[in-house]
Design an enzyme around this catalytic site. Structure first.
Site, PDB file in Angstrom:
ATOM      1  CB  SER A   1     -46.406   9.118  -9.304  1.00  0.00           C
ATOM      2  OG  SER A   1     -46.697   8.471 -10.144  1.00  0.00           O
TER       3      SER A   1
ATOM      4  CE  LYS B   1     -35.247  11.462  -9.505  1.00  0.00           C
ATOM      5  NZ  LYS B   1     -34.481  11.289 -10.822  1.00  0.00           N
TER       6      LYS B   1
ATOM      7  CD  GLU C   1     -50.023   8.884 -12.345  1.00  0.00           C
ATOM      8  OE1 GLU C   1     -50.285   9.242 -13.194  1.00  0.00           O
ATOM      9  OE2 GLU C   1     -49.164  10.188 -11.238  1.00  0.00           O
TER      10      GLU C   1
END
Ligand code: FES
Ligand code: FES
Lengths: 625, 342
Positions: free
Chosen positions: B88, B286, B290
């Site tokens: 991620s 961010k 996942e």
């Protein structure tokens, strides 16, 4: 077998060509005509990536012998965007963000085109049913339904065609806008070349010999007969590895091809490069291997017992990795708790099922750089490992990442790139390997199956005093990402909650099963499944709303995590509140309230479907075949 | 009624980028002839939409349209290291580094124009393919500005590297796991609504509400796409998928045996994007790839319990398992009833 002379109209052009009679229509289109827009996702009629129109009827071209196309009119994905102008449906896929990896998309666009031809006014539920034969592993289908509905409305004049255009960013603010995906046109039109679509002049085709045994010593490998076959250029085994053999994300415990022994069914032992795939396949069958079966171990708990078969000599207890997390004193925490609950959970092995099976090309370039083109999720690490394995400086090893037709962690491992590099070096010709679906499933990594015991102690007011978890995971025959998965699983196991006493142990274990590896959400999925299930059990026992129980224990800004890290802002309370509000959650303890809830069946809930009432297009399709 | 409905919820957390190690990435940027932007970084699309995200970021930072960004990537011999496509980390590690490299390239161009226009560099703005000095009549296209720069012997390029301030965890023998595995954490929560057919055992997930913190959504449609896809993969694991083995041989070697969610199995996914900006990276972004999968399975299992009072501890919750658990529960309830009667 004599060739057949095929006469057909393909994408509006008359084609008259000799074709091998064993070919499927899909092979003929892709290999003989280089129409690679439609893909082979499964070769068995299950996924729909190969869908084309034959005389206007949607067909799975992997199921159709080429001879059946005699005299037919065949239209592939390439027929939809003639001269580069996309169809309304393709534009709608672009606009709606309906393509992700794109591998299912050509077939999906064909199926959606068929759906709107069959019923230009199809509603969302009918669209879903008409797309039922096409699998997408990436999108969750929602944006695909959105796209088909958008195309339908534009076609019917209910929505202006301007709805398909790019989001306006003239105000200069680009971040936060739904800019259309820049890779979508190549995906919805089938123009994007994945590794298995690429060809190079003089290219050889590779096939792999795989172990039929879960655990066996390799006594001898005889490649003479295979090498003697006409059209075979090279056969390699682990004896051909010039450097230090071994790859893996954390421990380099896996040889490019089995060395001395095999550890799982499907493990590569030898590879053949030949002028065509069929010859390579025949040569693989001509390789003679003598095995001496060894006692296998399949259960991770048994593998941890003394006396169990040892999978790797370096790990006599079969433990790939154990990760501990310790905070406070859990026994004291349980002693203080008003309620202690202990339960066991298990999760199964999961196949990534990216629609693009593994594929790759390798060649040695004019500067002697060994170059591998493949859908690798980790080209940087792969080149480090390969340089060591083939004993070359890193500057002489080059990895190019081809478009990835779905990865989800499954393409982080350097499973086949080493064989390709070795064959390119041995033959000094480009080589290509394309896995079948079955090969992909049996030989590549899975999500770690897990067994978890979880004990939690809480006070009557809901505060969690202690949490103890032990999870044992089957890592299979090789280490791959097991160590990292165990680490992430452990760090996140207790959930986003402030708990004063924590004891977590995760174990990744070697067995003779298919190896487990990286998979989207990497261990956290397994541990938090247990923790979040248990919180609801506790909420029921305490007569407390499940949101409330989580709020009571939620980490707040400035929290200290279970690895004793102080973190800044914690958005958990916002997430809880947002979900509670959006779903219109009716508060109450989870005491089987389903039958009496007042918050069910909102507008943002889909209708349920009844089996058997669905009309199936596949029935029509079969009738047409 | 054979069909019973219920709802369940679950919360989750996740770390962004590589775990318990130092993560890093690099990128090069160039404002090219004609005023387009060229970004080179060593990682590519795995389907999540990162190329579009990077184009938006470069466009935003440099001041051009996203369609005028060209991304060259994915080649260890031609691009700087961006490490891997996973964890991620793409928007966080590569998005942030592309922003930094773009800023440097832009600064080169701005410095040239500031000198030419005798205006302070801080007053120079870019956007939508143009560059101008505030409160003046100076305004030209980016293409013209690049030509100006090149006439003065300057190629407007930039490069950047972005690394995390993270550590391993103490997971050796006798360790307590202490450490700083990530610098960015995300949190999420989901509610699932299910319908269970108590005659066939079939479970349908009708809706999922999914709220996830992504720091800052560069492309909200792309974030939704990740959530929708992740939720459906998780439903596959919750209800049907099972890679089964017998004596080391799989019994599910194809999609006929290995059952995947189809268009008929998927819920309506209602995504709620939460933006709690990351204070460390230059963009506040961010990740989502996942984390969106983590709460789905327990939310579904909690919803099944809410509907029929049966809890599945061993995945997947296949119709057979649901029916077995219902029968088991009926036996238990009957025993309790007899006891109560006695
Ligand atoms: S259905 Fe033909 S390749 Fe899958
Ligand atoms: S976009 Fe459908 S399989 Fe990837």
């Amino acid at each position: 077998m004599v060739d057949i002379q095929l006469n057909a109209t393909i994408n509006g052009r008359n084609v008259s060509r000799a074709a091998k009679p064993h070919l499927r229509l899909l092979d003929f289109l892709r290999d003989d005509l280089n129409l690679t827009g439609n893909k082979e996702g499964c070769g068995a009629g299950e996924c729909g990536t190969c869908s084309v129109f034959v005389d206007g009827v949607l067909m799975k071209s992997c199921l159709m012998p080429v001879a059946k196309a005699q005299g037919a009119q065949v239209d592939t994905i390439e027929s939809l965007a003639k001269s580069g102008e996309m169809s309304v449906l393709q534009k709608a896929f672009h606009k709606a963000g309906a393509s992700q990896c794109g591998y299912c998309i050509p077939g999906m666009v064909m199926a959606a085109t068929a759906a709107l031809r069959a019923n230009p006014f199809a509603d969302r539920e009918e669209i879903k049913e008409r797309l039922g034969g096409n699998i997408c592993r990436c999108t969750g289908y929602q944006k695909i339904f959105d796209a088909v509905e958008l195309a339908r409305d534009v076609q019917n004049g209910r929505v202006p065609a301007t709805a398909l255009l790019e989001t306006d960013t003239a105000d200069g603010d680009v971040i936060g806008k739904n800019v259309r995906r820049i890779d979508a046109p190549s995906k919805v039109s089938g123009r994007l070349k994945y590794a298995g679509d690429m060809i190079m002049p003089g290219m050889l085709h590779v096939q792999v010999l795989r172990s039929p045994h879960p655990h066996a010593r390799i006594v001898s490998i005889d490649t003479t007969a295979a090498l003697a076959m006409e059209g075979v250029e090279s056969v390699i085994t682990s004896a051909d590895v010039p450097g230090q053999d071994g790859f893996g994300v954390f421990v380099h415990d896996q040889p490019i091809m089995a060395r001395d022994k095999v550890r799982y069914v499907g493990e590569a032992i030898a590879a053949v490069a030949a002028e065509d795939a069929l010859t390579a396949k025949r040569a693989v069958a001509a390789i003679k291997i003598v095995y001496e079966p060894l006692p296998p171990v399949f259960d991770p708990d048994e593998a941890m017992q003394p006396g169990a078969a040892i999978v790797h000599d370096y790990a006599p207890d079969n433990i790939t990795k154990h990760i501990p997390i310790r905070v406070g004193d859990v026994e004291a925490g349980f002693a203080q708790s008003d309620l202690v609950i202990e339960e066991s959970y298990s999760t199964q092995a999961i196949e990534h099922a990216y629609l693009e099976p593994e594929a790759g090309l390798a060649y040695v370039d004019h500067d002697d750089v060994v170059t591998v083109v493949s859908p690798s999720q980790n080209i940087t690490h792969h080149r480090h490992m390969l340089a060591r394995i083939i004993a070359k400086p890193i500057s002489k090893v080059r990895f190019i990442m081809s478009p990835v037709g779905g990865g989800f962690g499954g393409k982080e491992d350097m499973i086949y790139q080493g064989m390709l590099a070795l064959l390119a070096m041995k033959t000094m010709r480009p080589v290509r390997l394309v896995y079948t679906r079955e090969e992909s499933i049996i030989s590549t990594a899975k999500r770690h199956p897990s067994r978890t015991t979880l004990r939690m102690g809480v006070m009557k007011d809901g505060r969690i005093r202690a949490l103890a978890m032990r999870m044992v995971c089957d890592g299979g025959a090789y280490g791959l990402s097991t160590e990292g998965v165990m680490r992430k699983a452990a760090i996140l196991a207790a959930g986003p909650y402030a708990i004063p006493n924590v004891r977590i142990d995760t174990y990744g274990i070697y067995t003779n099963n298919t190896p487990s590896g990286a998979f989207r959400s990497f261990g956290a999925l397994q541990t938090q499944f247990a923790t979040e299930s248990q919180l609801d059990i506790i909420a029921e026992r305490l007569g407390m709303d499940p949101f409330e129980l989580r709020r009571i224990n939620a980490m707040r800004d400035g929290a200290t995590t279970h690895t004793k890290q102080k973190i800044g802002s914690v958005s958990l309370m916002r997430a809880l509140e947002a979900t509670e509000q959006a779903s219109g959650w009716e508060a109450g303890a989870p005491t089987v309230r389903g039958p009496t809830r007042g918050d069910l069946n909102h507008d943002d809930v889909r209708p349920s479907v009844t089996l058997g009432t669905r009309f199936t297009d596949s029935a029509n399709q079969e009738a047409a075949e | 009624m054979a069909r019973k409905r219920g709802r369940g919820m679950a919360a989750s957390w996740y770390g962004i980028a590589r775990t318990a190690t130092v993560d890093r990435s690099a990128a090069w940027a160039e404002i090219d002839d004609g005023g387009s932007a060229k970004i080179v970084t060593g990682v590519t699309e795995i389907g999540e939409g990162i190329l579009t995200v990077l184009a938006q970021i470069a466009a935003h930072e440099i001041g051009v349209k996203p369609e005028h960004v060209v991304i060259g990537d994915n080649d260890t011999a031609r691009a700087p290291e961006a490490a891997h496509a996973g964890a991620s980390r793409q928007t966080y590690m590569i998005g942030n580094v592309v922003a930094l490299a773009s800023r440097e390239a832009k600064k080169r161009l701005v410095d040239v124009m500031a000198e030419m226009w005798s205006a302070p560099a801080e007053s120079i703005r870019t956007g939508n393919g143009e560059i101008w000095a505030e409160n003046t009549n100076h305004r030209i296209t980016m293409g013209e500005a690049v030509a100006c720069a090149k006439n003065r012997g300057v190629v407007p390029i930039g490069s950047a590297t972005f690394g995390t301030n993270t550590t391993g965890i103490a997971d050796g023998k006798g360790g307590d796991g202490a450490g700083r595995p990530w610098q960015a954490y995300v949190f999420g929560c989901q509610v699932a609504e299910v319908e269970v057919d108590t005659v066939t055992g079939e479970v349908q997930v009708l809706a999922v509400w999914a709220a996830h913190d992504v720091g800052r959504a560069v492309n909200p449609q792309g974030v939704e796409g990740q959530i929708e896809g992740g939720v459906v993969q998780a439903i596959g694991q919750a209800l049907m998928e099972d890679y089964e083995m017998k004596n080391g041989h799989t019994t599910t070697p194809g999609f006929a045996k290995y059952i995947l969610p189809t268009s008929l199995d998927v819920p309506r996914v209602n995504s709620i994007i939460i933006e709690d900006p990351d204070p460390i990276g230059p963009l506040g972004v961010k990740g989502i790839g996942e984390p969106c999968m983590v709460p789905t399975i327990p939310a579904v299992m909690n919803a099944i319990y809410d509907a029929i009072g049966v809890r599945v501890f061993d995945l997947p919750a296949t119709p057979e398992k649901i029916l077995m658990a219902i029968r088991e529960k009926e036996r238990r309830d009957a025993a309790v009833a007899i006891q109560a009667a006695e």
